[in-house]
Design an enzyme around this catalytic site. Structure first.
Site, PDB file in Angstrom:
ATOM      1  N   ASP A 179       0.913  -1.341   0.072  1.00  0.00           N
ATOM      2  CA  ASP A 179       0.336   0.119   0.401  1.00  0.00           C
ATOM      3  C   ASP A 179       0.873   1.578  -0.119  1.00  0.00           C
ATOM      4  OD1 ASP A 179      -2.794  -1.078   1.342  1.00  0.00           O
ATOM      5  OD2 ASP A 179      -1.192  -2.305   1.819  1.00  0.00           O
ATOM      6  N   HIS A 233     -11.543  -2.446   6.924  1.00  0.00           N
ATOM      7  CA  HIS A 233     -11.301  -3.692   5.845  1.00  0.00           C
ATOM      8  C   HIS A 233     -11.674  -4.662   6.920  1.00  0.00           C
ATOM      9  CE1 HIS A 233     -10.574  -1.079   3.048  1.00  0.00           C
ATOM     10  NE2 HIS A 233      -9.009  -0.663   2.994  1.00  0.00           N
ATOM     11  N   TYR A 282      -2.726   4.334  -5.738  1.00  0.00           N
ATOM     12  CA  TYR A 282      -2.841   4.507  -5.779  1.00  0.00           C
ATOM     13  C   TYR A 282      -4.014   5.830  -6.949  1.00  0.00           C
ATOM     14  CZ  TYR A 282      -3.343   2.505  -1.396  1.00  0.00           C
ATOM     15  OH  TYR A 282      -3.152   1.439   0.042  1.00  0.00           O
ATOM     16  N   ASP A 304      -2.154  -2.687  -4.156  1.00  0.00           N
ATOM     17  CA  ASP A 304      -1.710  -0.937  -3.788  1.00  0.00           C
ATOM     18  C   ASP A 304      -0.129  -0.291  -3.462  1.00  0.00           C
ATOM     19  OD1 ASP A 304      -4.891  -1.774  -3.414  1.00  0.00           O
ATOM     20  OD2 ASP A 304      -4.810  -0.562  -1.357  1.00  0.00           O
ATOM     21  N   ASN A 328      -6.345  -4.149  -4.561  1.00  0.00           N
ATOM     22  CA  ASN A 328      -7.918  -3.546  -4.874  1.00  0.00           C
ATOM     23  C   ASN A 328      -7.641  -1.784  -5.755  1.00  0.00           C
ATOM     24  OD1 ASN A 328      -7.180  -2.678  -2.239  1.00  0.00           O
ATOM     25  ND2 ASN A 328      -9.220  -1.207  -2.538  1.00  0.00           N
ATOM     26  N   HIS A 359      -3.489  -3.971   2.911  1.00  0.00           N
ATOM     27  CA  HIS A 359      -4.532  -3.696   2.682  1.00  0.00           C
ATOM     28  C   HIS A 359      -5.211  -2.692   3.502  1.00  0.00           C
ATOM     29  CE1 HIS A 359      -8.560  -3.526   0.498  1.00  0.00           C
ATOM     30  NE2 HIS A 359      -9.747  -4.057   1.837  1.00  0.00           N
ATOM     31  N   VAL A 360      -5.197  -3.268   5.161  1.00  0.00           N
ATOM     32  CA  VAL A 360      -5.462  -2.179   6.065  1.00  0.00           C
ATOM     33  C   VAL A 360      -4.014  -1.568   6.236  1.00  0.00           C
ATOM     34  CG1 VAL A 360      -5.933  -1.830   8.988  1.00  0.00           C
ATOM     35  CG2 VAL A 360      -6.661  -3.944   7.073  1.00  0.00           C
ATOM     36  N   HIS A 361      -4.199  -0.750   6.528  1.00  0.00           N
ATOM     37  CA  HIS A 361      -3.284   0.418   6.759  1.00  0.00           C
ATOM     38  C   HIS A 361      -2.528   1.293   7.834  1.00  0.00           C
ATOM     39  CE1 HIS A 361      -5.599   2.264   2.669  1.00  0.00           C
ATOM     40  NE2 HIS A 361      -4.924   1.355   2.427  1.00  0.00           N
TER      41      HIS A 361
END
Length: 464
Positions: free
Chosen positions: A164, A325, A196, A193, A230, A352-354
């Protein structure tokens, strides 16, 4: 006075019981100043195109076969197609060789990409430094990489772990910390990710270009191995864009066919003493689907006498104690977790989870609808699950957690950072997480991993 004493003892017992129930899990006391994460402006030096007519830019490499004797070299030219040729040679050699690549291009809404080149340089020697040049006949740019050691059970290798990332000022700190880390990562496992770009109006694909120029300083010199997240889906029917993963698929290639996969979104590689499986959270994985059928066969192929370390990389975490999430990876966990436990996967990395989180070795595979056994339990055959979606993206940190901290969560912290996984031999690997607000050499969380096949005993962990 006596009743007060009894009450005090009761409270103390409850507190001690709660501490035991928490199973040693720790939520970091470190509090980061939560501010909006700002993307670096387009005029930032990290985004600047290289000088010269049709100069290759956004240069990046990734493993090009199953064992590490090939490298996919990719780059973009903006003015015209230019040459597809890669010139390469080993250090100290005057024997320059060439490999020919292929060209692709795409349109997305009102954007037209540059000319995207992909060239798989094959038949390389293990553990060798190679120089390579692209832009032949126009503006030539030179880079280098080092191939991995030959696959074997006690071959040391250090992976960087980033997820991410985005292209904010925090992203730049993450990448700088990784580059300056004393652990000296040799290649990156990227947990999805990337740019962005989809957070911009009309999924502004210019931000794919800026991201490619931003990370070039690392990924042109050492391979980053990709998992799609995603933010790579880019599915926008109202813009006429109904083909998922269109920009990602044109820009980034992986050696999926080498592992018998039918899709670039799930595949495997061997590297040194590790067997690494990349899964797709956003490609069908239920029974009878291609990903499901492939993974079932793939796990059976792994020879732990050759590659003792079995690693899985996926985007959406299966164990996540943040409110962000929450349980998005649950259906995939239900489908695949028992296979990972059966085959004694050592570790699963997700994004996914920041934020950052590391679990105990736990599984939740006993539940069968009627028995009510739906609580994760300690399981020495299970992987450690690590969420590393803390690269620094524009959406900011996930700073709200489920309370109390679940038993399965060993350490969690809402900070940006990166990690390394350094394999020493078939029995031991060292893992460390670095938060961006510390010095390059400071480890906020770390543990020694003991291989699940060759040294399946409980591991100590350490966090600061």
């Amino acid at each position: 006075m006596g009743s007060f004493t009894a009450f005090y003892v009761l409270v103390l017992c409850l507190v001690l019981n709660a501490a035991i129930h928490c199973n040693g899990g720790k939520t970091s006391s470190y509090v980061r100043n939560i501010k909006g994460c700002i993307d670096m402006p387009l005029h930032s030096d990290v985004f600047q195109a290289p000088p010269g007519y049709n100069a290759p830019q956004q240069v990046h490499i990734t493993q090009g076969d199953h064992v590490g004797k090939a490298m996919i070299v990719s780059w973009v030219t903006m003015d015209e197609p230019g040459s597809n040729t890669v010139v390469y040679w080993s250090e100290g050699s005057e024997d320059k060789k060439t490999a020919e690549g292929k060209l692709t291009r795409y349109k997305f809404h009102d954007y037209t990409s540059g000319y995207i080149h992909h060239c798989n340089v094959k038949n390389l020697e293990f553990n060798t430094k190679y120089y390579y040049e692209v832009g032949i006949g126009q503006t030539v740019r030179r880079f280098w990489f080092i191939t991995p050691p030959e696959v074997g059970p006690d071959v040391p290798y250090t992976f960087g772990l980033i997820g991410d990332l985005g292209q904010t000022f925090d992203s730049n700190v993450t990448l700088t910390h990784y580059e300056l880390s004393p652990h000296k990562g040799q290649g990156v496992l990227f947990a999805g990710d990337m740019s962005y770009a989809d957070d911009y109006p009309n999924h502004d694909n210019v931000r794919w270009d800026t991201w490619g120029r931003f990370v070039e300083r690392s990924v042109a010199y050492q391979p980053w191995m990709w998992t799609a997240g995603n933010h790579e889906i880019d599915y926008v029917p109202y813009l006429g864009e109904d083909k998922p993963f269109k920009p990602f698929s044109h820009r980034y290639r992986v050696p999926f066919r080498a592992s018998g996969s039918t899709s670039p979104f799930f595949y495997s590689i061997k590297r040194a003493s590790a067997y690494i499986i990349f899964l797709s959270s956003y490609t069908a994985y239920g029974k009878y689907t291609p990903q499901n059928l492939w993974l079932e066969k793939e796990l059976q192929k792994v020879n732990r006498s050759e590659t003792p370390w079995l690693i899985v990389v996926v985007h959406a975490p299966w164990y996540n104690s943040y409110n962000y999430h929450y349980m998005e990876g649950e259906s995939m966990r239900v489908v695949f977790e028992s296979w990972l436990v059966k085959h004694k996967v050592d570790v699963v990395f997700a994004g996914h989870v920041h934020a950052y989180e590391r679990t105990e070795r736990v599984s939740n595979i006993a539940y069968n609808i009627t028995n009510g056994q739906a609580t994760p339990v300690k399981d020495p055959s299970a992987p450690v699950y690590i969420t590393i979606g803390d690269g620094g993206n524009t959406e900011g940190l996930a700073n709200k957690m489920t309370e109390p901290q679940p038993d399965y969560s060993a350490y969690r912290e809402a900070s940006f950072g990166h990690a390394i996984f350094s394999i020493k031999n078939r029995t031991h690997a060292y893992y460390a997480w670095n938060r961006n607000h510390d010095g390059y050499a400071i480890e906020a969380d770390s543990m020694w991993f003991y291989n699940r096949v060759w040294n399946p005993v409980d591991e100590p962990s350490h966090s600061h």
